[in-house]
Scaffold this motif. Structure first.
Motif, PDB file in Angstrom:
ATOM      1  N   UNK A  58       0.808  -1.212   0.000  1.00  0.00           N
ATOM      2  CA  UNK A  58       0.000   0.000   0.000  1.00  0.00           C
ATOM      3  C   UNK A  58       0.849   1.274   0.000  1.00  0.00           C
ATOM      4  N   UNK A  59       2.012   1.236   0.641  1.00  0.00           N
ATOM      5  CA  UNK A  59       2.876   2.413   0.640  1.00  0.00           C
ATOM      6  C   UNK A  59       3.321   2.796  -0.761  1.00  0.00           C
ATOM      7  N   UNK A  60       3.615   1.798  -1.576  1.00  0.00           N
ATOM      8  CA  UNK A  60       4.011   2.049  -2.961  1.00  0.00           C
ATOM      9  C   UNK A  60       2.881   2.700  -3.740  1.00  0.00           C
ATOM     10  N   UNK A  61       1.668   2.198  -3.567  1.00  0.00           N
ATOM     11  CA  UNK A  61       0.520   2.763  -4.268  1.00  0.00           C
ATOM     12  C   UNK A  61       0.239   4.194  -3.853  1.00  0.00           C
ATOM     13  N   UNK A  62       0.279   4.445  -2.552  1.00  0.00           N
ATOM     14  CA  UNK A  62       0.059   5.813  -2.050  1.00  0.00           C
ATOM     15  C   UNK A  62       1.108   6.754  -2.622  1.00  0.00           C
ATOM     16  N   UNK A  63       2.357   6.328  -2.610  1.00  0.00           N
ATOM     17  CA  UNK A  63       3.442   7.158  -3.139  1.00  0.00           C
ATOM     18  C   UNK A  63       3.228   7.500  -4.606  1.00  0.00           C
ATOM     19  N   UNK A  64       2.698   6.548  -5.375  1.00  0.00           N
ATOM     20  CA  UNK A  64       2.480   6.802  -6.803  1.00  0.00           C
ATOM     21  C   UNK A  64       1.406   7.862  -7.035  1.00  0.00           C
TER      22      UNK A  64
ATOM     23  N   UNK B  76      -1.745  18.061  -9.518  1.00  0.00           N
ATOM     24  CA  UNK B  76      -1.912  18.142  -8.068  1.00  0.00           C
ATOM     25  C   UNK B  76      -3.347  18.167  -7.547  1.00  0.00           C
ATOM     26  N   UNK B  77      -4.344  18.373  -8.427  1.00  0.00           N
ATOM     27  CA  UNK B  77      -5.715  18.623  -7.946  1.00  0.00           C
ATOM     28  C   UNK B  77      -6.511  17.328  -7.796  1.00  0.00           C
ATOM     29  N   UNK B  78      -6.109  16.537  -6.812  1.00  0.00           N
ATOM     30  CA  UNK B  78      -6.734  15.248  -6.562  1.00  0.00           C
ATOM     31  C   UNK B  78      -6.975  15.067  -5.055  1.00  0.00           C
ATOM     32  N   UNK B  79      -7.797  14.080  -4.739  1.00  0.00           N
ATOM     33  CA  UNK B  79      -7.909  13.590  -3.369  1.00  0.00           C
ATOM     34  C   UNK B  79      -7.774  12.076  -3.417  1.00  0.00           C
ATOM     35  N   UNK B  80      -7.132  11.529  -2.422  1.00  0.00           N
ATOM     36  CA  UNK B  80      -6.946  10.088  -2.309  1.00  0.00           C
ATOM     37  C   UNK B  80      -7.768   9.583  -1.138  1.00  0.00           C
ATOM     38  N   UNK B  81      -8.695   8.668  -1.430  1.00  0.00           N
ATOM     39  CA  UNK B  81      -9.582   8.128  -0.397  1.00  0.00           C
ATOM     40  C   UNK B  81      -9.180   6.685  -0.120  1.00  0.00           C
ATOM     41  N   UNK B  82      -8.631   6.454   1.067  1.00  0.00           N
ATOM     42  CA  UNK B  82      -8.184   5.125   1.482  1.00  0.00           C
ATOM     43  C   UNK B  82      -9.230   4.530   2.424  1.00  0.00           C
ATOM     44  N   UNK B  83      -9.828   3.424   2.021  1.00  0.00           N
ATOM     45  CA  UNK B  83     -10.849   2.758   2.841  1.00  0.00           C
ATOM     46  C   UNK B  83     -10.267   1.454   3.364  1.00  0.00           C
ATOM     47  N   UNK B  84      -9.956   1.410   4.657  1.00  0.00           N
ATOM     48  CA  UNK B  84      -9.429   0.177   5.240  1.00  0.00           C
ATOM     49  C   UNK B  84     -10.596  -0.736   5.619  1.00  0.00           C
TER      50      UNK B  84
ATOM     51  N   UNK C 126      -3.557  -0.105   8.177  1.00  0.00           N
ATOM     52  CA  UNK C 126      -4.210   1.097   8.700  1.00  0.00           C
ATOM     53  C   UNK C 126      -3.190   2.115   9.200  1.00  0.00           C
ATOM     54  N   UNK C 127      -2.131   1.657   9.834  1.00  0.00           N
ATOM     55  CA  UNK C 127      -1.090   2.552  10.348  1.00  0.00           C
ATOM     56  C   UNK C 127      -0.422   3.298   9.195  1.00  0.00           C
ATOM     57  N   UNK C 128      -0.115   2.577   8.111  1.00  0.00           N
ATOM     58  CA  UNK C 128       0.519   3.188   6.944  1.00  0.00           C
ATOM     59  C   UNK C 128      -0.407   4.235   6.321  1.00  0.00           C
ATOM     60  N   UNK C 129      -1.691   3.911   6.228  1.00  0.00           N
ATOM     61  CA  UNK C 129      -2.666   4.843   5.650  1.00  0.00           C
ATOM     62  C   UNK C 129      -2.847   6.080   6.526  1.00  0.00           C
TER      63      UNK C 129
ATOM     64  N   UNK D 199      -8.059   2.410  -7.714  1.00  0.00           N
ATOM     65  CA  UNK D 199      -6.790   1.693  -7.713  1.00  0.00           C
ATOM     66  C   UNK D 199      -6.860   0.618  -6.647  1.00  0.00           C
ATOM     67  N   UNK D 200      -6.339  -0.568  -6.927  1.00  0.00           N
ATOM     68  CA  UNK D 200      -6.281  -1.618  -5.914  1.00  0.00           C
ATOM     69  C   UNK D 200      -5.064  -1.395  -5.025  1.00  0.00           C
ATOM     70  N   UNK D 201      -5.120  -1.909  -3.811  1.00  0.00           N
ATOM     71  CA  UNK D 201      -4.120  -1.555  -2.802  1.00  0.00           C
ATOM     72  C   UNK D 201      -2.741  -2.137  -3.071  1.00  0.00           C
ATOM     73  N   UNK D 202      -2.623  -3.172  -3.890  1.00  0.00           N
ATOM     74  CA  UNK D 202      -1.301  -3.708  -4.206  1.00  0.00           C
ATOM     75  C   UNK D 202      -0.786  -3.213  -5.553  1.00  0.00           C
ATOM     76  N   UNK D 203      -1.538  -2.341  -6.220  1.00  0.00           N
ATOM     77  CA  UNK D 203      -1.146  -1.796  -7.515  1.00  0.00           C
ATOM     78  C   UNK D 203      -0.534  -0.405  -7.356  1.00  0.00           C
TER      79      UNK D 203
END
Length: 334
Positions: A21-27, A34-42, A50-53, A92-96
């Motif tokens: 998940x860290x790799x995906x978030x970084x991407x 820049x005009x985006x929002x990232x919604x992470x649903x654990x 959850x800690x990483x998110x 996006x899937x969490x391992x992608x």
């Protein structure tokens, strides 16, 4: 894009993905747009996902993190859709992970062609680190009707990811909760709602096969469920084809529906992974369908309708053993 309106909401369902998940978030963080929002649903992770998110959300205000009890990927994506504030949405899937230019490219193409959906190609990332394109053979096109039919018939992959959608397309549409083949089920509904769709084969999305598990669980129950959900998806495709008066597509979808339900019910004989209601619904579909089928599927169909229980149990066991052996061979090959 107009004014300062948020362009894209990227929705990522997360479940026990601490290694990826860290790799995906970084991407996403490193997007050139820049005009985006990232919604992470654990979805009820039991590892450090959850800690990483939470850490990502604390470091960047564009990242939003929500926890829910485990309900499955569809429920997580639906929660993300309910939260999304962007003009467009992307999954996006969490391992992608994605190319740093995926948002800039897809938004530019959407604006240029006034498109409701921009579908891009993808690379497959294997466990051994090898990366190869699954979309190299696609043809770039703005032929919306052709793209929609190819989605309907699964000639183009029905993955929910790898596509930029105008958010309004998802009004009154949500992922089917509890189904395994949720992408296959819902994609034609979204695509046929779109006015204009374009396809670009450039691989801006990276689809991970690094964490693949066998689709067979003990006694093959997961595989049986997968086949039954294939049936539900193709039945839905068949209905959409009828709605748009595409008789040829309807016939092809009906054949795929029949193959899937006959396979699911014959595999389920002696295991009972499916409920009585599901079995009865499947048998009802078989009785009313007139789809042309290969000989061996016709034999299984007739056995199901005649309720040859002992023979069905024997054939079901043989099929499950063969599938389990096939999956073990695939696992050994890596």
């Amino acid at each position: 894009m107009t004014g300062n309106r948020l362009a894209v909401s990227i929705i990522v369902p997360c479940y026990n993905a601490e290694n990826f998940i860290g790799r995906g978030i970084s991407s996403i963080i490193h997007q050139t747009r820049p005009d985006w929002e990232l919604i992470l649903i654990d979805d009820g992770s039991t590892d450090s996902t959850a800690v990483i998110c939470q850490k990502a959300a604390a470091e960047d205000k564009r990242v939003h993190f929500v926890e829910q009890k485990n309900q499955g990927v569809s429920a997580a994506r639906n929660a993300g859709l309910d939260m999304a504030k962007g003009q467009y949405v992307m999954f996006m899937d969490s391992d992608d992970y994605v190319s740093p230019d995926i948002l800039a490219f897809t938004l530019r193409e959407a604006d240029k062609y006034d498109a409701d959906i921009v579908m891009v190609g993808h690379n497959r990332v294997e466990k051994n680190g090898r990366i190869h394109s699954d979309s190299a053979h696609w043809i770039d096109t703005e032929n919306s009707a052709k793209i929609k039919e190819d989605i309907l018939l699964n000639r183009l992959p029905n993955f929910v990811w790898g596509k930029l959608y105008k958010k309004s397309l998802w009004d009154n549409i949500r992922m089917p909760v509890g189904q395994i083949m949720e992408d296959l089920y819902i994609m034609p509904e979204v695509f046929y709602k779109a006015r204009r769709v374009i396809l670009r084969k450039d691989p801006y999305y990276y689809y991970s096969h690094e964490n693949e598990h066998s689709i067979m669980s003990e006694a093959g129950t997961h595989y049986i469920r997968r086949k039954y959900d294939h049936f539900l998806a193709w039945e839905n495709h068949e209905g959409i084809a009828n709605q748009y008066n595409n008789q040829e597509a309807s016939l092809l979808c009906a054949q795929k529906s029949m193959r899937s339900i006959v396979r699911a019910l014959s595999l389920d004989a002696g295991v009972c992974a499916l409920s009585d209601a599901e079995r009865n619904y499947g048998l009802q579909y078989i009785r009313k369908s007139s789809a042309l089928l290969p000989f061996h599927i016709c034999v299984l169909r007739d056995m199901l309708l005649s309720n040859h229980r002992r023979l069905l149990k024997l054939l079901g066991k043989i099929q499950r053993v063969l599938i389990e052996r096939q999956q073990r061979r695939r696992a050994r090959r890596g």
